[in-house]
Structures are given as structure tokens and as C-alpha cells.
Design a protein around this motif. Structure first.
Motif, mmCIF file in Angstrom:
data_model
loop_
_atom_site.group_PDB
_atom_site.id
_atom_site.type_symbol
_atom_site.label_atom_id
_atom_site.label_comp_id
_atom_site.label_asym_id
_atom_site.label_seq_id
_atom_site.Cartn_x
_atom_site.Cartn_y
_atom_site.Cartn_z
ATOM 1 N N UNK A 247 0.833 -1.212 0.000
ATOM 2 C CA UNK A 247 0.000 0.000 0.000
ATOM 3 C C UNK A 247 0.866 1.261 0.000
ATOM 4 N N UNK A 248 1.937 1.243 0.791
ATOM 5 C CA UNK A 248 2.845 2.394 0.810
ATOM 6 C C UNK A 248 3.550 2.583 -0.520
ATOM 7 N N UNK A 249 4.048 1.489 -1.086
ATOM 8 C CA UNK A 249 4.700 1.569 -2.397
ATOM 9 C C UNK A 249 3.704 2.037 -3.462
ATOM 10 N N UNK A 250 2.447 1.591 -3.331
ATOM 11 C CA UNK A 250 1.415 1.990 -4.278
ATOM 12 C C UNK A 250 1.149 3.487 -4.254
ATOM 13 N N UNK A 251 1.171 4.078 -3.068
ATOM 14 C CA UNK A 251 0.987 5.530 -2.954
ATOM 15 C C UNK A 251 2.154 6.276 -3.597
#
Length: 390
Positions: A247-251
Motif C-alpha cells: 500500500x505504501x509503495x502503491x501511494x
């Protein structure tokens, strides 16, 4: 930007555009292996059947069907994950960039192999990390040396490794060391960044499970790529990690490029659904095994005896070691390119801490049999001449 230096690989890839130079520098796959006819049909189908949806924006973490397919692929390798744990990337290189942005603060300590993939050092450099590097032998990273390092109460942000057909040396991390590496990560509380773009290119020996398959605490980030299997121009890679990390990498990906190409994701997904991937892989593996053996046999016949080289079981590279006082960078500029019309990547640039000048990386994947033999023979001749006059 002061930490962002011109890449030796970028500079040497320019040799690939010079028809007079036989280049073993870039890790280019053989374009004759690209499934051109299938991809031509698939792109036509993607536009005609999926229509405007294939040309529209989509979700930033990647189209659901492709993430499902990659989750199934990883499950087949022993990795427990779902489509929600998969992030589609703009090539595996983007994963290195996003992980660096997510985890590295200036001065943070990163552990790598010694030598390590230059592209990772380039991706990490703007975030200003410090490095410690662990020796590599025929079984990959020497984990006992890593353990002694960790006992010094180091605060490690993450460990970066290319465990399958390591770039640049071509060696593979053994099963025993993979398991021990996870134990050490759990004990000393650090992330493992497992970069494995060559994993499907094993053409000898038995496959070793991914490090991620032994991960019980969600501390391994796995990066994969279609660049060496389908075509690098598609720029399709993926990350598998814990939900919190993806999720962090996606942001961060959303901020960087919004999303990977919808059309290319649809094409790759359609390829996986409709084409014989195993047949393609069998052809690729057979071709690269032949090329590797041809290069190494030619080296044995033409190189001075003191020059040693690795014999990889997969991937695209062999790693040369010359005499201690040999400068591979100087030799490239003064002898290999002007006299032999041959290019390689000098090894010094792959060392994150203390450069070693007496190594070189050669790729056997791109050139035809004729040019491969001719180029290696020419390189062998100038090496012998250099030795004779030394």
C-alpha cells in the motif's frame, strides 16, 4: 543530485548502437526470442476486444486480472500471497526506486552483496544511504560474514540481494543460506529486498525457492520482471510484499507515474492466459545455455590462463577476475574498445564501498553465435598481447 553519477552501464550501452563494436556490456535479452507474432496478435486483440478500456486510466496498483495471475505464479513458488499483495511496476527497476523512497533516510545503513547490481546503487543514491557489503562466493552472499557484521549492533534499514543468477557475478544463493538469511532478518529486525528478474532463466540445476517463501513476518519485498522473459520494452514488473508495504509503495507509485500502461498490462495478462509460457521459457533457456557454453568455451581457448570466470546456471552474465594489478576500466578504454572493438562493463562500478579494479561483467545473451565467438576471440587476443608486453 550530487550523489547521482553517470552510470557506467548507461555509457557502455551506447556501444550497442555502434555497429563496429561487439558489445557484451548491456544485459539485453536476445530480441530473436521476443514472441513477436503472439504479441502482435495480442495487442490487436487488446484494442479490438477490450476497446477503450485498454486505453483508459486504471487503478494505480495494476489491473486485477494481472495481479491475480502473478499471485498464482508466486503461490506456485511457495509464496503465500493474494492479488492484494501484488503491485504492478514500471519494470523491476521502479521497485528499487520506490523501496528507496519508502525506507531510506539520509545516513541509513543498507547491506548489499559485494559486488552488487549497479542499477540498485543508482536507485538508492538520491536517498543518501550508507553501505556495508558482504562477500559473494559460489553459493552467493556469505551469510556467516553477514552474521558477524550484524553482531556489531548495526542498525540496518534493509538488506538488498539478487539471489537468483546474481547481477553481476551470475551465482545463486544456496537454500541453506536463504533460510539463514531469514532467521537473521527476524533476529536483527531488518527488511530484505529480494530482486529476482532472472529467476525464470534457470537452464541448469534445480530451482531454489524464493527467500520470500520462507518469510513468516512480512519482512521480505520480492521484485519480479517480464523484461527478460517477454520483452523489456513492455516495462512490466511487480512487487510482492506485506499489505502495509505494498500500500505504501502503491501511494509512491501513484505520485511517480499514476499507473503502469493499461494497454501493456492487458497485453501481458492476455499473453499469460492464451499463450504457452512454458514453451517460450524452454526456448529461452535452451538458447541462453548454448550461448553461455559457447562464450565460456571460447574464453577457455583464447583467454590467458590466469583469467577466471563464473559458470552460471542461469541468467545473462559471467563475471571475470583478472590479476590483482589489472585495471579493467583502463584496459577497456585503451585496448578492448580501440584495438579489439569489444565492450564489457568494468567491475569496479559494482562495488558499493571499496572498488576492485580487476573484474569485468560480460553478458552472453545478445550477440549471435558468430559475433560472440569473434568478439571473445578478439578480446582474448588483446589480453594475451597485453600479458606478453606486461
Amino acid at each position: 543530485m550530487k550523489y547521482v553519477k553517470p552510470s557506467a552501464i548507461r555509457e557502455l550501452l551506447q556501444f550497442g548502437a555502434n555497429p563496429d563494436i561487439i558489445s557484451f556490456a548491456g544485459g539485453y535479452p536476445d530480441p530473436q526470442l521476443f514472441p513477436l507474432e503472439q504479441l502482435t496478435d495480442i495487442f490487436h486483440t487488446a484494442v479490438s476486444q477490450h476497446g477503450r478500456n485498454a486505453l483508459q486510466y486504471t487503478v494505480s496498483n495494476g489491473i486485477p486480472r494481472l495481479r491475480e495471475q502473478l499471485a498464482a505464479k508466486m503461490e506456485g513458488e511457495g509464496v503465500t500471497c493474494t492479488a492484494d499483495d501484488v503491485l504492478i511496476l514500471q519494470g523491476g527497476q521502479q521497485g528499487l526506486d520506490l523501496v528507496a523512497k519508502m525506507f531510506i533516510n539520509p545516513g541509513d545503513l543498507i547491506i548489499t552483496e559485494n559486488p552488487t547490481f549497479l542499477g540498485a546503487l543508482i536507485a538508492f543514491a538520491p536517498c543518501e544511504p550508507r553501505y556495508k557489503a558482504v562477500t559473494v562466493d559460489e553459493d552467493g552472499m556469505v551469510v556467516d560474514e553477514l552474521e558477524e557484521m550484524l553482531k556489531q549492533n548495526l542498525k540496518v534499514k534493509f538488506l538488498y540481494t539478487t539471489p537468483d543468477f546474481h547481477n553481476p557475478t551470475g551465482v545463486t544463493l544456496s537454500l541453506q543460506r536463504r533460510k539463514r538469511l531469514i532467521e537473521l532478518a527476524n533476529q536483527y529486525d531488518f527488511i530484505i529486498l529480494e530482486d529476482s528478474p532472472y529467476r525464470d532463466l534457470r537452464y541448469q540445476g534445480t530451482s531454489v525457492p524464493p527467500i520470500k517463501s520462507f518469510d513468516t513476518e512480512g519482512r521480505v519485498i520480492y521484485l519480479g520482471s517480464f523484461s527478460k522473459v517477454l520483452a523489456p520494452g513492455l516495462r512490466i514488473g511487480w512487487a510482492v510484499a506485506s499489505r502495509k508495504i505494498t500500500e505504501g509503495l502503491g501511494l509512491l507509485k501513484l505520485a511517480a507515474d499514476t499507473q503502469t500502461s493499461t494497454l501493456n498490462m492487458v497485453a501481458v495478462s492476455t499473453f499469460l492466459d492464451t499463450c504457452d509460457v512454458n514453451a517460450l521459457l524452454a526456448s529461452i533457456r535452451q538458447t541462453y545455455l548454448h550461448k553461455k557454453e559457447l562464450m565460456l568455451d571460447t574464453m577457455r581457448k583464447t583467454f590467458p590462463q590466469h583469467v577466471s570466470f563464473t559458470d552460471p546456471k542461469g541468467g545473462l552474465f559471467t563475471w571475470l577476475t583478472f590479476a590483482k594489478d589489472f585495471d579493467a576500466t583502463k584496459f577497456l578504454a585503451e585496448k578492448a574498445v580501440p584495438l579489439a572493438k569489444v565492450a564489457y562493463v568494468p567491475g569496479a562500478t559494482f562495488y558499493p564501498v571499496t572498488q576492485e579494479m580487476n573484474h569485468a561483467r560480460l553478458s552472453y545473451s545478445l550477440q549471435s553465435d558468430q559475433l560472440l565467438v569473434e568478439g571473445i576471440s578478439r578480446l582474448g587476443q588483446v589480453l594475451r598481447d597485453h600479458q606478453h608486453h606486461a
